[in-house]
Design a protein around this motif. Structure first.
Motif, mmCIF file in Angstrom:
data_model
loop_
_atom_site.group_PDB
_atom_site.id
_atom_site.type_symbol
_atom_site.label_atom_id
_atom_site.label_comp_id
_atom_site.label_asym_id
_atom_site.label_seq_id
_atom_site.Cartn_x
_atom_site.Cartn_y
_atom_site.Cartn_z
ATOM 1 N N GLY A 14 0.829 -1.219 0.000
ATOM 2 C CA GLY A 14 0.000 0.000 0.000
ATOM 3 C C GLY A 14 0.856 1.259 0.000
ATOM 4 N N ASN A 36 -7.769 3.069 3.417
ATOM 5 C CA ASN A 36 -8.335 2.389 4.579
ATOM 6 C C ASN A 36 -7.259 1.494 5.183
ATOM 7 O OD1 ASN A 36 -10.257 1.407 6.474
ATOM 8 N ND2 ASN A 36 -10.495 -0.433 5.201
ATOM 9 N N GLU A 37 -6.925 1.730 6.424
ATOM 10 C CA GLU A 37 -5.835 0.985 7.082
ATOM 11 C C GLU A 37 -6.116 1.001 8.592
ATOM 12 O OE1 GLU A 37 -2.872 -0.772 6.795
ATOM 13 O OE2 GLU A 37 -2.699 -0.522 8.964
ATOM 14 N N GLU A 80 -10.983 0.832 9.095
ATOM 15 C CA GLU A 80 -11.975 -0.241 9.196
ATOM 16 C C GLU A 80 -11.371 -1.584 8.778
ATOM 17 O OE1 GLU A 80 -15.025 0.032 10.316
ATOM 18 O OE2 GLU A 80 -14.944 2.214 10.591
ATOM 19 N N ARG A 81 -11.869 -2.661 9.408
ATOM 20 C CA ARG A 81 -11.415 -3.988 8.994
ATOM 21 C C ARG A 81 -12.476 -4.708 8.161
ATOM 22 N NH1 ARG A 81 -6.561 -6.082 10.846
ATOM 23 N NH2 ARG A 81 -5.632 -4.843 12.516
ATOM 24 N N GLY A 101 -4.269 -7.926 1.398
ATOM 25 C CA GLY A 101 -3.982 -9.352 1.239
ATOM 26 C C GLY A 101 -4.951 -10.239 1.991
ATOM 27 N N TYR A 103 -8.256 -10.667 1.289
ATOM 28 C CA TYR A 103 -9.456 -11.065 0.535
ATOM 29 C C TYR A 103 -9.051 -11.702 -0.802
ATOM 30 C CZ TYR A 103 -11.210 -7.503 3.738
ATOM 31 O OH TYR A 103 -11.492 -6.762 4.852
ATOM 32 N N HIS A 184 12.735 -15.437 -1.488
ATOM 33 C CA HIS A 184 11.922 -14.229 -1.271
ATOM 34 C C HIS A 184 12.345 -13.535 0.016
ATOM 35 C CE1 HIS A 184 8.499 -11.533 -1.023
ATOM 36 N NE2 HIS A 184 8.091 -11.944 -2.215
HETATM 37 N N1 LIG Z 1 5.383 -7.413 0.241
HETATM 38 C C1 LIG Z 1 5.584 -7.863 -0.992
HETATM 39 O O1 LIG Z 1 6.720 -8.022 -1.460
HETATM 40 C C2 LIG Z 1 4.409 -8.178 -1.882
HETATM 41 C C3 LIG Z 1 4.614 -8.204 -3.268
HETATM 42 C C4 LIG Z 1 3.535 -8.472 -4.102
HETATM 43 C C5 LIG Z 1 2.285 -8.733 -3.569
HETATM 44 N N2 LIG Z 1 2.132 -8.711 -2.204
HETATM 45 C C6 LIG Z 1 0.793 -8.991 -1.674
HETATM 46 O O2 LIG Z 1 0.203 -7.774 -1.219
HETATM 47 C C7 LIG Z 1 -0.610 -8.045 -0.062
HETATM 48 C C8 LIG Z 1 -0.126 -7.179 1.092
HETATM 49 O O3 LIG Z 1 1.211 -7.527 1.387
HETATM 50 P P1 LIG Z 1 2.110 -6.548 2.270
HETATM 51 O O4 LIG Z 1 3.477 -7.127 2.216
HETATM 52 O O5 LIG Z 1 1.878 -5.139 1.884
HETATM 53 O O6 LIG Z 1 1.482 -6.837 3.713
HETATM 54 P P2 LIG Z 1 1.520 -5.890 5.018
HETATM 55 O O7 LIG Z 1 2.772 -5.106 5.052
HETATM 56 O O8 LIG Z 1 1.183 -6.771 6.167
HETATM 57 O O9 LIG Z 1 0.310 -4.869 4.764
HETATM 58 C C9 LIG Z 1 -1.050 -5.197 4.881
HETATM 59 C C10 LIG Z 1 -1.736 -4.064 5.635
HETATM 60 O O10 LIG Z 1 -3.159 -4.236 5.535
HETATM 61 C C11 LIG Z 1 -3.711 -4.059 6.846
HETATM 62 N N3 LIG Z 1 -4.971 -4.776 6.966
HETATM 63 C C12 LIG Z 1 -5.209 -5.989 7.509
HETATM 64 N N4 LIG Z 1 -6.517 -6.311 7.430
HETATM 65 C C13 LIG Z 1 -7.114 -5.281 6.815
HETATM 66 C C14 LIG Z 1 -8.450 -5.048 6.425
HETATM 67 N N5 LIG Z 1 -9.401 -5.952 6.687
HETATM 68 N N6 LIG Z 1 -8.757 -3.899 5.796
HETATM 69 C C15 LIG Z 1 -7.770 -2.981 5.532
HETATM 70 N N7 LIG Z 1 -6.482 -3.156 5.883
HETATM 71 C C16 LIG Z 1 -6.158 -4.292 6.510
HETATM 72 C C17 LIG Z 1 -2.650 -4.628 7.772
HETATM 73 O O11 LIG Z 1 -2.878 -4.211 9.111
HETATM 74 P P3 LIG Z 1 -2.570 -5.273 10.319
HETATM 75 O O12 LIG Z 1 -1.121 -5.627 10.165
HETATM 76 O O13 LIG Z 1 -2.885 -4.485 11.538
HETATM 77 O O14 LIG Z 1 -3.470 -6.450 10.124
HETATM 78 C C18 LIG Z 1 -1.388 -4.061 7.134
HETATM 79 O O15 LIG Z 1 -1.116 -2.764 7.576
HETATM 80 C C19 LIG Z 1 -0.491 -9.553 0.182
HETATM 81 O O16 LIG Z 1 -1.535 -10.216 -0.473
HETATM 82 C C20 LIG Z 1 0.815 -9.924 -0.477
HETATM 83 O O17 LIG Z 1 0.866 -11.271 -0.886
HETATM 84 C C21 LIG Z 1 3.154 -8.410 -1.357
#
Ligand SMILES: NC(=O)c1ccc[n+]([C@@H]2O[C@H](COP(=O)([O-])OP(=O)(O)OC[C@H]3O[C@@H](n4cnc5c(N)ncnc54)[C@H](OP(=O)(O)O)[C@@H]3O)[C@@H](O)[C@H]2O)c1
Length: 343
Positions: A14, A36-37, A80-81, A101, A103, A184
């Motif tokens: 995000g 939304n976060e 909101e979650r 991630g 949904y 990774h």
């Molecule tokens: N990081 C990568 O390299 C990468 C690359 C490509 C794709 N992706 C994909 O992108 C997605 C996110 O990965 P990320 O690495 O960015 O994860 P992340 O750093 O954990 O970010 C996800 C964020 O969403 C929040 N969140 C959780 N439940 C939520 C909800 N119901 N509504 C709104 N926000 C909510 C989390 O808060 P809480 O921690 O408080 O739950 C967290 O701040 C995953 O599906 C991942 O597979 C990631």
């Protein structure tokens, strides 16, 4: 007309989306109007300004009431979650980028549509191909978007990295079978030290102390984009203790004889002609950190291409799993936006 987007989940991807937009010419085309976060606004502003991986944010970041201000642009913020917790309708969005991630099933994604989001772009694959209307990898099948879709997945960072390489190898040499090992970087679903963090037992282990094998859907992801390779590709993934940049070690049996020189030459030619900005080749002696903040989906390390015999090939492919993928999502959002009815 500017494309009005919102970001759901302001974590690594995000925030990279917002930062990448700030560095991209697409900022003239796309405007982030809401985020939304669950985290508090002060932490969100702080982690926008300072990023241990991608450095300080070059714009001005401020908080005005319940809004995050980037330079002079005001972004509404929600905490909101549940999809229905936000009045998306009022925001007059063109699309929501789902980057939490959380949904992956159609019925979960449709909750956002029911709550007033016109369409969703996912930062992960749908649980199955049928859970989204289209899975798109830039450079491969974005032209299949017609504008009527409501749920589109940008696949995964690993799928974006490997699919163009496999497509070229299959066309030029024929792929009989392929094995891919992703190395990774760590992610936020791993604990810093051992902890009850995940129902996958290996992911309870300290991210910084071990190389940790984890499940991956990469083989399924490849088959969604390259159906001819279904049942002929297999994958495993290992999380390694670096904060960003990943790599894929690809082993493949080719249908015809080839040399490393010939494979590299074909990939170099295709990277420039067929996948500009998406695929690159390097013959310098790199380490992973060199690719931090790189824009491409994949960079083939041609110095590591090797053959065992005349048909078993081994290639090594780098990619910035955060920055490259965030840029692909923005490009895909813009591309989709241009195809929307009335634009
Ligand atoms: N990081 C990568 O390299 C990468 C690359 C490509 C794709 N992706 C994909 O992108 C997605 C996110 O990965 P990320 O690495 O960015 O994860 P992340 O750093 O954990 O970010 C996800 C964020 O969403 C929040 N969140 C959780 N439940 C939520 C909800 N119901 N509504 C709104 N926000 C909510 C989390 O808060 P809480 O921690 O408080 O739950 C967290 O701040 C995953 O599906 C991942 O597979 C990631």
């Amino acid at each position: 007309m500017t494309l009005r987007i919102a970001i759901n989940g302001y974590g690594r991807i995000g925030r990279c989306l917002l930062r990448a937009l700030h560095e991209s010419p697409l900022r003239r085309e796309i405007s982030v109007v809401a985020i939304n976060e669950p985290a508090d606004l002060e932490s969100m502003a702080y982690l926008t300004r300072f990023d241990s991986t991608h450095g300080r944010f070059s714009g001005a970041v401020a908080i005005r009431g319940e809004r995050l201000c980037i330079d002079e642009e005001e972004i509404e913020v929600f905490h909101e979650r549940r999809p229905e917790g936000v009045d998306w309708r009022r925001l007059d969005l063109d699309l929501l980028v789902e980057a939490s991630g959380r949904y992956a099933h159609r019925h979960e994604l449709e909750a956002f549509l029911a709550a007033g989001c016109p369409r969703l772009l996912l930062s992960q694959p749908g649980h199955s191909a049928a859970d989204v209307d289209r899975t798109v990898v830039q450079g491969m099948n974005q032209d299949s978007l017609v504008g009527r879709e409501r749920l589109v997945s940008a696949a995964s960072c690993t799928t974006n990295a490997i699919v163009p390489v496999l497509a070229i190898l299959d066309r030029e040499f024929g792929i009989e079978h392929a094995l891919m090992t992703t190395l990774h970087s760590v992610m936020n679903d791993q604990p810093l030290i051992d902890g009850y963090h995940h129902d996958d037992l290996r992911r309870t282990r300290s991210a910084m102390q071990s190389m940790i094998p984890v499940a991956t859907g990469l083989a399924r992801g490849v088959a969604r984009l390259l159906p001819a390779l279904e049942d002929r590709v297999a994958a495993k993934a290992i999380r390694v203790p670096v904060s960003n940049v990943s790599a894929i070690d690809l082993v493949t049996t080719l249908s015809r004889r080839a040399s490393a020189i010939e494979i590299n030459a074909r990939l170099r030619g295709e990277a420039e002609a067929g996948y500009p900005g998406l695929l690159a080749c390097t013959d310098e002696p790199h380490a992973s950190i060199d690719f931090n903040h790189s824009l491409q989906s994949a960079i083939v390390d041609t110095g590591l291409t090797q053959m065992s015999g005349e048909r078993l090939a081994n290639l090594f492919i780098w990619f910035d799993n955060e920055w490259g993928f965030a840029n692909r999502m923005l490009e895909l959002a813009a591309f989709w936006g241009r195809r929307l009815p009335g634009r």
